[in-house]
Motif scaffolding. Structure first.
Motif, PDB file in Angstrom:
ATOM      1  N   UNK A  53       0.835  -1.203   0.000  1.00  0.00           N
ATOM      2  CA  UNK A  53       0.000   0.000   0.000  1.00  0.00           C
ATOM      3  C   UNK A  53       0.871   1.255   0.000  1.00  0.00           C
ATOM      4  N   UNK A  54       1.934   1.217   0.800  1.00  0.00           N
ATOM      5  CA  UNK A  54       2.838   2.358   0.882  1.00  0.00           C
ATOM      6  C   UNK A  54       3.487   2.667  -0.469  1.00  0.00           C
ATOM      7  N   UNK A  55       3.690   1.610  -1.261  1.00  0.00           N
ATOM      8  CA  UNK A  55       4.337   1.822  -2.560  1.00  0.00           C
ATOM      9  C   UNK A  55       3.328   2.192  -3.640  1.00  0.00           C
ATOM     10  N   UNK A  56       2.055   1.996  -3.357  1.00  0.00           N
ATOM     11  CA  UNK A  56       1.041   2.173  -4.404  1.00  0.00           C
ATOM     12  C   UNK A  56       0.476   3.583  -4.483  1.00  0.00           C
ATOM     13  N   UNK A  57       0.605   4.335  -3.382  1.00  0.00           N
ATOM     14  CA  UNK A  57      -0.065   5.641  -3.361  1.00  0.00           C
ATOM     15  C   UNK A  57       0.812   6.718  -3.998  1.00  0.00           C
ATOM     16  N   UNK A  58       0.235   7.406  -4.974  1.00  0.00           N
ATOM     17  CA  UNK A  58       0.940   8.494  -5.657  1.00  0.00           C
ATOM     18  C   UNK A  58       0.726   9.774  -4.847  1.00  0.00           C
ATOM     19  N   UNK A  59       1.680  10.034  -3.932  1.00  0.00           N
ATOM     20  CA  UNK A  59       1.511  11.151  -2.991  1.00  0.00           C
ATOM     21  C   UNK A  59       1.630  12.509  -3.673  1.00  0.00           C
ATOM     22  N   UNK A  60       2.500  12.555  -4.697  1.00  0.00           N
ATOM     23  CA  UNK A  60       2.705  13.847  -5.369  1.00  0.00           C
ATOM     24  C   UNK A  60       1.409  14.329  -6.016  1.00  0.00           C
ATOM     25  N   UNK A  61       0.610  13.365  -6.528  1.00  0.00           N
ATOM     26  CA  UNK A  61      -0.637  13.774  -7.157  1.00  0.00           C
ATOM     27  C   UNK A  61      -1.610  14.349  -6.113  1.00  0.00           C
ATOM     28  N   UNK A  62      -1.577  13.782  -4.919  1.00  0.00           N
ATOM     29  CA  UNK A  62      -2.467  14.287  -3.874  1.00  0.00           C
ATOM     30  C   UNK A  62      -2.089  15.715  -3.486  1.00  0.00           C
ATOM     31  N   UNK A  63      -0.778  15.965  -3.376  1.00  0.00           N
ATOM     32  CA  UNK A  63      -0.351  17.340  -3.072  1.00  0.00           C
ATOM     33  C   UNK A  63      -0.797  18.280  -4.189  1.00  0.00           C
ATOM     34  N   UNK A  64      -0.719  17.799  -5.427  1.00  0.00           N
ATOM     35  CA  UNK A  64      -1.160  18.608  -6.556  1.00  0.00           C
ATOM     36  C   UNK A  64      -2.659  18.898  -6.446  1.00  0.00           C
ATOM     37  N   UNK A  65      -3.414  17.872  -6.068  1.00  0.00           N
ATOM     38  CA  UNK A  65      -4.866  18.053  -5.890  1.00  0.00           C
ATOM     39  C   UNK A  65      -5.166  19.064  -4.788  1.00  0.00           C
ATOM     40  N   UNK A  66      -4.245  19.195  -3.838  1.00  0.00           N
ATOM     41  CA  UNK A  66      -4.415  20.157  -2.745  1.00  0.00           C
ATOM     42  C   UNK A  66      -4.000  21.560  -3.168  1.00  0.00           C
ATOM     43  N   UNK A  67      -3.722  21.744  -4.439  1.00  0.00           N
ATOM     44  CA  UNK A  67      -3.286  23.053  -4.915  1.00  0.00           C
ATOM     45  C   UNK A  67      -1.887  23.384  -4.415  1.00  0.00           C
ATOM     46  N   UNK A  68      -1.096  22.363  -4.148  1.00  0.00           N
ATOM     47  CA  UNK A  68       0.279  22.590  -3.706  1.00  0.00           C
ATOM     48  C   UNK A  68       0.404  23.026  -2.253  1.00  0.00           C
ATOM     49  N   UNK A  69      -0.685  22.912  -1.498  1.00  0.00           N
ATOM     50  CA  UNK A  69      -0.623  23.326  -0.093  1.00  0.00           C
ATOM     51  C   UNK A  69      -0.130  22.169   0.765  1.00  0.00           C
ATOM     52  N   UNK A  70       1.143  21.886   0.672  1.00  0.00           N
ATOM     53  CA  UNK A  70       1.704  20.808   1.465  1.00  0.00           C
ATOM     54  C   UNK A  70       2.897  20.203   0.758  1.00  0.00           C
ATOM     55  N   UNK A  71       3.553  19.244   1.422  1.00  0.00           N
ATOM     56  CA  UNK A  71       4.701  18.580   0.831  1.00  0.00           C
ATOM     57  C   UNK A  71       4.546  17.079   1.054  1.00  0.00           C
ATOM     58  N   UNK A  72       5.111  16.307   0.130  1.00  0.00           N
ATOM     59  CA  UNK A  72       5.004  14.848   0.208  1.00  0.00           C
ATOM     60  C   UNK A  72       5.704  14.346   1.469  1.00  0.00           C
ATOM     61  N   UNK A  73       5.072  13.417   2.178  1.00  0.00           N
ATOM     62  CA  UNK A  73       5.649  12.860   3.404  1.00  0.00           C
ATOM     63  C   UNK A  73       6.201  11.472   3.125  1.00  0.00           C
ATOM     64  N   UNK A  74       7.374  11.166   3.702  1.00  0.00           N
ATOM     65  CA  UNK A  74       7.896   9.812   3.536  1.00  0.00           C
ATOM     66  C   UNK A  74       8.013   9.080   4.870  1.00  0.00           C
ATOM     67  N   UNK A  75       7.628   9.768   5.965  1.00  0.00           N
ATOM     68  CA  UNK A  75       7.709   9.147   7.289  1.00  0.00           C
ATOM     69  C   UNK A  75       6.615   9.719   8.183  1.00  0.00           C
ATOM     70  N   UNK A  76       6.517   9.155   9.373  1.00  0.00           N
ATOM     71  CA  UNK A  76       5.434   9.534  10.265  1.00  0.00           C
ATOM     72  C   UNK A  76       5.613  10.946  10.811  1.00  0.00           C
ATOM     73  N   UNK A  77       6.829  11.263  11.267  1.00  0.00           N
ATOM     74  CA  UNK A  77       7.051  12.595  11.853  1.00  0.00           C
ATOM     75  C   UNK A  77       7.142  13.656  10.757  1.00  0.00           C
ATOM     76  N   UNK A  78       6.525  14.818  10.989  1.00  0.00           N
ATOM     77  CA  UNK A  78       6.652  15.911  10.019  1.00  0.00           C
ATOM     78  C   UNK A  78       8.028  16.593  10.144  1.00  0.00           C
TER      79      UNK A  78
END
Lengths: 563, 306
Positions: free
Chosen positions: A337-362
């Motif tokens: 599941x962790x490898x399947x989610x395209x996180x960059x697209x989600x950030x794009x859908x958010x209008x760029x309000x955020x950054x891709x996360x690769x771990x639990x802690x921000x």
């Protein structure tokens, strides 16, 4: 933990404002004028006083959609009243611009015993409550005892139950808390039952803001509407459902603070209307997040350049994977599941309000591992892992998400990603309270999208990202461990870190703990949020004064340029 | 008359009781946990359970209801979790605003509705008629929150004629009252147009004209007086409609009324406040309909003998 503000905005109003914006755009096109008020038309100029340094004087008006509940620091527990409480009260400790603790009412950082169990605070002398009485160590003891007292019904009591004798006091077996000792007028000692270095963070929480006993007793239940503290502003007036007024505390013990003479908090202002009022210059600050549709309109508008402050949020938005529900009991499926989610697209859908996360802690959280790579986006690799786990043709599962825009859109994006690896994910979008209830019920929901439900930490320490949301003690009915992850080894690492006074060594253990959680793939961390704050051009301050990791707003540092 | 009034009031009791039971039971089955909402997400399960016990939320629903009713009849509607104040105090501070907006809204709907309706009837088929009927159509069709935002944008933001929301002086009242009243005005326009038209063709109007009365006397003494009858009844029935229906207007304009209070309460699962606003609104509806009945009975003796 604090609720993420976005969750409350009704979808309908946003949709309406989109229509209004379109009409507005049409009107503007017809009239040939800028959509801004007269004083903002020369918007691209630099703020008048940016070079001359902070000035004193002036007033600030801020608006929120929701009413404030209370200014009693033992009771208030959401992101609208915390910054307001901070105007009237102080804690023994506070944070600098970032996440480092520093003394506030305390005269220097406290002495901490080597076993991280005994904390001795010395108070600054001559600090006065707004009623004129001097702050004493007995006020500190009173404040914490009051939070623990079941009669107070403080939602923050749990932060202080680690103090020795607290449980006996709560259970009515003792009349005072044995672990709180007033040594003299200016020093107070706390003894904990178990070592816990995050006790320092807990002493900087709003719940530990010092209150004067005589005023609490005078007002009783109504203290929250007549707050008296030591803070930079004095509470003046509260018109229920309309506004609250605060005035500068001229005798504030920190010299040069606050900068402003007056702060007015207006409530019941819809975010769309608040934004128009900022544009018109009627409002200095918008307390709520900017609605998504409006953000798209203003983010690239040069007139907004000096009126928009952006700051990363100390939060991670994630998919909680229920480790007790098949097929997620198999770690390979969770990793897939962790490898399947395209996180960059989600950030794009958010209008760029955020950054891709690769771990639990921000990233702003101590313990964030800069060198950690995480799982990269690899649908093919994910498919292979699923095949290894015995699911070559995928499987069917369900995810719950809240129904407030934009969360369903983001959840659908994940749905499409999972379809690519053969997983048919049914999406259920529901009211936030229902999602919270379902997610906190054992074996009920396989996947939960945390967007709009995600929490900003109570205090900037990684411990707060483990215990309440991943520790085994919170994997209970009504708890917040939505991954239902209960691992004694991880608990042991967390306990070990809690007892370490050496910060560097402690962070190593923390990194070990959070790497383990990622190896066990308990979440799909998706992105780290971002604050976007709309304010008038005259209102000045560091970005951290508008969006501080702990306090959100730091009113005492904000200032107003003359023009 | 006293007997009539008493009978009406007694009939209102089961209505209020019924509403309170239904609301209470619905709230009990609410998927959200009020104790958790009160305590916040990070409170430990222990803290939440303790708070649940202290708020009495761990009792069976009929015990909770019984306790609620026994306090309510003594005027104690409980303590709002969200606002941290007695519910009755919250209602008392917000109701005047809702009442103000209600009365202003009714004034607007009558003023605009009647003048355009009567004008349309008197100039039937002219541009006045078409324009006011088109306006009526728009008024009925436009949802109040959209209308409110448009008014705010055009008259407050662009033109700067009125403040951008909030409560205060008369200038704060104009846009919310217009928004609240315009939908109703549309109904009044259509109704007063048709009833004026009917009466214009009535025999007694023809008689009045035939005996040589000047036009304005015919209009005021004969036409309008009779056309007003159903309209007065309808206006009375508008009071409860407004009290419960201005929620969206209150939200758009940041008007500190009971409607906004109710929405806040629902969002935060603040059970005492939800109960309080529902029961209070129900009582207002009941009281105003009793008053309308009384007024009708007073105006028309035939009603009394029903």
């Amino acid at each position: 933990m604090l609720r993420e503000p976005e969750a409350r905005r009704p979808l309908r109003l946003a949709a309406v404002m989109t229509v209004v914006s379109l009409l507005a755009a049409a009107l503007v096109a017809c009239s040939g004028k800028s959509s801004l008020g007269p004083d903002q038309q020369a918007g691209s100029q630099t703020p008048a006083a940016a070079s001359s340094g902070p000035q004193s004087g002036g007033s600030l008006t801020v608006a929120y959609k929701d009413d404030l509940a209370t200014l009693d620091p033992a009771i208030g527990y959401d992101w609208t009243n915390w910054p307001a409480e901070k105007m009237v009260f102080d804690g023994l400790l506070d944070y600098d611009k970032t996440t480092n603790l520093e003394p506030r009412l305390a005269d220097g950082m406290p002495q901490v015993s080597a076993d991280a169990k005994v904390y001795t605070f010395t108070l600054k002398k001559g600090v006065k409550f707004h009623n004129g009485r001097e702050l004493k160590a007995s006020d500190v003891a009173y404040t914490i005892t009051r939070v623990l007292d079941p009669k107070t019904k403080s939602p923050g009591a749990g932060f202080y139950t680690g103090i020795a004798g607290a449980q006996e006091f709560i259970d009515g077996k003792a009349t005072s808390v044995s672990g709180i000792k007033v040594k003299d007028d200016y020093s107070v000692e706390f003894t904990l039952a178990q070592p816990d270095v995050t006790f320092l963070n807990k002493m900087a929480l709003n719940f530990a803001f010092i209150v004067p006993k005589e005023e609490v007793e005078k007002w009783g239940d109504n203290f929250g509407h007549h707050p008296v503290g030591t803070g930079p502003f004095v509470f003046k007036d509260w018109v229920s459902g309309q506004q609250l007024t605060f005035e500068k505390n001229p005798g504030y013990f920190m010299s040069g603070l606050p900068k402003l003479d007056q702060v007015t908090i207006q409530v019941g202002v819809a975010p769309e209307v608040a934004l128009l009022r900022v544009e018109k210059g009627e409002l200095d600050l918008m307390g709520d997040p900017i609605p998504a549709a409006e953000y798209a309109r203003i983010k690239d508008d040069p007139a907004w350049k000096n009126r928009l402050t952006t700051q990363p949020q100390v939060s991670t938005i994630y998919v909680a994977i229920n480790t007790q529900v098949k097929p997620f009991t198999d770690v390979r499926v969770r990793r897939a599941l962790n490898m399947a989610v395209d996180k960059a697209r989600i950030v794009k859908l958010m209008g760029g309000r955020g950054t891709v996360a690769n771990q639990i802690l921000p990233p702003l959280m101590p313990g964030y591992d800069k060198g950690y790579q995480g799982y990269s986006y690899d649908p093919e690799g994910a498919k292979k892992l699923l095949a290894e786990a015995g699911y070559p043709n995928g499987f069917e599962t369900t995810m719950e998400a809240i129904s407030t825009d934009p969360q369903p859109k983001l959840a659908e994006s994940i749905q499409q990603d999972l379809a690519k690896i053969g997983v048919k994910m049914n999406l259920r979008t529901l009211a936030s309270s229902t999602v919270i209830d379902d997610a906190g019920t054992p074996k009920k929901v396989p996947l939960v999208w945390s967007g709009g439900l995600a929490w900003i930490q109570d205090y900037p320490d990684p411990d707060d990202f483990y215990g309440p949301i991943l520790g085994s003690a919170s994997a209970v009915q009504g708890g917040w461990n939505w991954s239902w992850y209960a691992n004694p080894e991880a608990d042991r690492l967390a306990d070990q870190a809690r007892a370490m006074t050496d910060k560097t060594a402690r962070m190593q253990v923390i990194q070990q703990l959070f790497k383990k959680l990622m190896d066990d793939a308990v979440w799909v961390p998706v992105y780290n949020g971002q604050y976007d704050i709309a304010h008038s051009e005259k209102l000045q301050g560091e970005p951290q004064d508008f969006a501080h990791p702990e306090h959100t707003l730091r009113y005492e540092y904000l200032w107003k340029a003359a023009k | 008359m006293a007997k009539f009034l008493l009978k009406r009031l007694l009939l209102a009791v089961p209505v209020v009781v019924g509403i309170s039971v239904i609301t209470f039971v619905l709230l009990y089955f609410l998927p959200a946990d009020p104790a958790r909402m009160y305590a916040g997400p990070n409170a430990t399960v222990d803290t939440v359970n303790r708070i649940r016990h202290q708020l009495g939320l761990d009792q069976p629903v009929w015990v909770q209801y019984g306790r609620y009713v026994s306090r309510a009849v003594q005027g104690d509607l409980g303590y709002s979790y969200r606002l941290q104040m007695p519910v009755s105090q919250a209602l008392a501070s917000r109701f005047p605003y809702t009442l103000e907006l209600t009365l202003a809204g009714i004034f607007v709907e009558l003023l605009i509705g009647l003048t355009s309706g009567i004008a349309a009837a008197l100039r039937r088929g002219s541009w006045v008629d078409s324009a006011s009927m088109l306006l009526a159509l728009l008024g009925v069709a436009a949802p109040p929150f959209w209308l409110g935002l448009m008014f705010l944008y055009l008259f407050a933001y662009k033109a700067g004629l009125f403040p951008l929301g909030g409560a205060g002086g008369l200038s704060h009242l104009v846009l919310p009252a217009l928004t609240a009243g315009l939908g109703g005005a549309a109904w009044y326009a259509r109704m007063s147009r048709s009833s004026t038209l009917d009466i214009l063709h009535a025999d007694y109007v023809r008689t009045a004209r035939a005996k040589g009365l000047p036009g304005y006397r015919v209009l005021f003494k004969h036409v309008l007086r009779n056309a007003m009858n159903p309209i007065v009844t309808m206006a009375g029935m508008d009071i409860p409609w407004f009290i419960s229906g201005v929620v969206l207007v209150e939200i758009v304009f940041g008007w500190p009324g009971v409607g906004r209070l109710a929405v806040d309460a629902v969002q935060t699962a603040d059970i005492p406040l939800i109960m309080g606003t529902v029961i209070f609104t129900a009582m207002m509806v009941v009281v105003s309909s009793v008053l309308i009945d009384v007024a009708q009975a007073w105006l028309d003796p035939r009603v009394r003998t029903d």
